[in-house]
Write an enzyme that holds these catalytic residues in place. Structure first.
Site, PDB file in Angstrom:
ATOM      1  N   LYS A  43       0.860  -1.186   0.000  1.00  0.00           N
ATOM      2  CA  LYS A  43       0.000   0.000   0.000  1.00  0.00           C
ATOM      3  C   LYS A  43       0.894   1.233   0.000  1.00  0.00           C
ATOM      4  O   LYS A  43       1.776   1.367   0.859  1.00  0.00           O
ATOM      5  CB  LYS A  43      -0.874   0.011   1.262  1.00  0.00           C
ATOM      6  CG  LYS A  43      -2.345  -0.246   1.011  1.00  0.00           C
ATOM      7  CD  LYS A  43      -3.127  -0.050   2.292  1.00  0.00           C
ATOM      8  CE  LYS A  43      -4.611  -0.131   2.049  1.00  0.00           C
ATOM      9  NZ  LYS A  43      -5.365   0.094   3.294  1.00  0.00           N
TER      10      LYS A  43
HETATM   11  O1  G3P Z   1      -9.100   0.415   3.713  1.00  0.00           O
HETATM   12  C1  G3P Z   1      -9.327   1.731   4.121  1.00  0.00           C
HETATM   13  C2  G3P Z   1      -9.602   1.831   5.575  1.00  0.00           C
HETATM   14  O2  G3P Z   1      -8.625   1.176   6.319  1.00  0.00           O
HETATM   15  C3  G3P Z   1      -9.894   3.183   6.068  1.00  0.00           C
HETATM   16  O3  G3P Z   1     -11.112   3.088   6.653  1.00  0.00           O
HETATM   17  O4  G3P Z   1     -12.877   3.598   8.239  1.00  0.00           O
HETATM   18  O5  G3P Z   1     -10.518   4.321   8.721  1.00  0.00           O
HETATM   19  O6  G3P Z   1     -11.841   5.437   6.942  1.00  0.00           O
HETATM   20  P1  G3P Z   1     -11.620   4.187   7.698  1.00  0.00           P
END
Ligand code: G3P
Length: 219
Positions: free
Chosen positions: A85
């Site tokens: 990533k």
């Molecule tokens: O894969 C993306 C994720 O890890 C971010 O999600 O809920 O932290 O915005 P969030």
């Protein structure tokens, strides 16, 4: 649509992969930091790869292309399943094109616009992760941006896969499927919400009580 689990928690990964519906896992530094008391991140990533046996995203933390490439080369040694990533920055794009040359697969993360997605694809990213929930949080329609990415990628036969990310609820998963995202990555909570329906529970209750009245048993 492929479904990925967005977590670094091995118990959740074992639970949901046990359903036979998980194609891969995405992590990020925040998610892995939550598991820090369980020991070394490399051992954890190895365990995740062994359980999932599919793409597992692990994120670099360097902010320069050289450092990102160095970290990527180290992370891919953990398992053949590791995908790197990389954040969508100028340095991240340079790192992605260098990784592409080296045969390292990249999931370009922290993508918030279709134009960032175009750059990611042109740099050679295998996956692009638009963060829908975080766009919704600031009053945008996150799903609209993913829809535009789908149109652009289809216009040019771009094979970079779209990962609908920052998924907060089952409605997001439905939107991902309807607009043709290749993958939706979501927390275990959303998988659990997706499986539930009150009519399923009610139906089971009724079937079992009717069956009980017969005195039969299935052996
Ligand atoms: O894969 C993306 C994720 O890890 C971010 O999600 O809920 O932290 O915005 P969030």
């Amino acid at each position: 649509m492929h479904l990925f689990l967005d977590t670094g928690n091995i118990d959740e990964i074992r639970e949901i992969t046990g359903w036979g519906v998980v194609d891969g896992v995405t992590t990020n530094p925040t998610l892995l930091a939550r598991e820090a008391d369980r020991g070394d991140y490399r051992a954890l990533l190895k365990e995740i790869c062994d359980v999932v046996k599919g793409p597992v995203s692990a994120e670099v933390t360097a902010d320069d292309a050289e450092g990102m490439l160095r970290q990527a080369k180290s992370l891919v040694k953990i398992s053949e399943h590791i995908i790197i990533k990389v954040p969508c920055t100028a340095e991240g794009l340079a790192a992605t094109s260098a990784m592409f040359e080296e045969g390292i697969r990249v999931n370009m993360t922290l993508v918030f616009s279709p134009l960032q997605a175009v750059l990611a694809a042109n740099a050679g990213a295998s996956y692009v992760s638009p963060f829908v929930g975080r766009l919704d949080d600031i009053g945008h329609e996150g799903v609209d941006e993913v829809e535009k990415i789908r149109v652009i990628f289809d216009n040019y036969d771009i094979d970079t896969q779209i990962i609908f990310a920052s998924t907060r609820h089952p409605e997001h998963v439905l939107q991902a499927a309807l607009i043709g995202a290749d993958i939706c990555t979501m927390p275990a909570k959303v998988f659990r919400q997706m499986v539930k329906h009150p009519l399923t529970d009610k139906g089971i209750e009724r079937f079992l009580s009717d069956w009980k009245k017969t005195g039969f048993s299935i052996d």
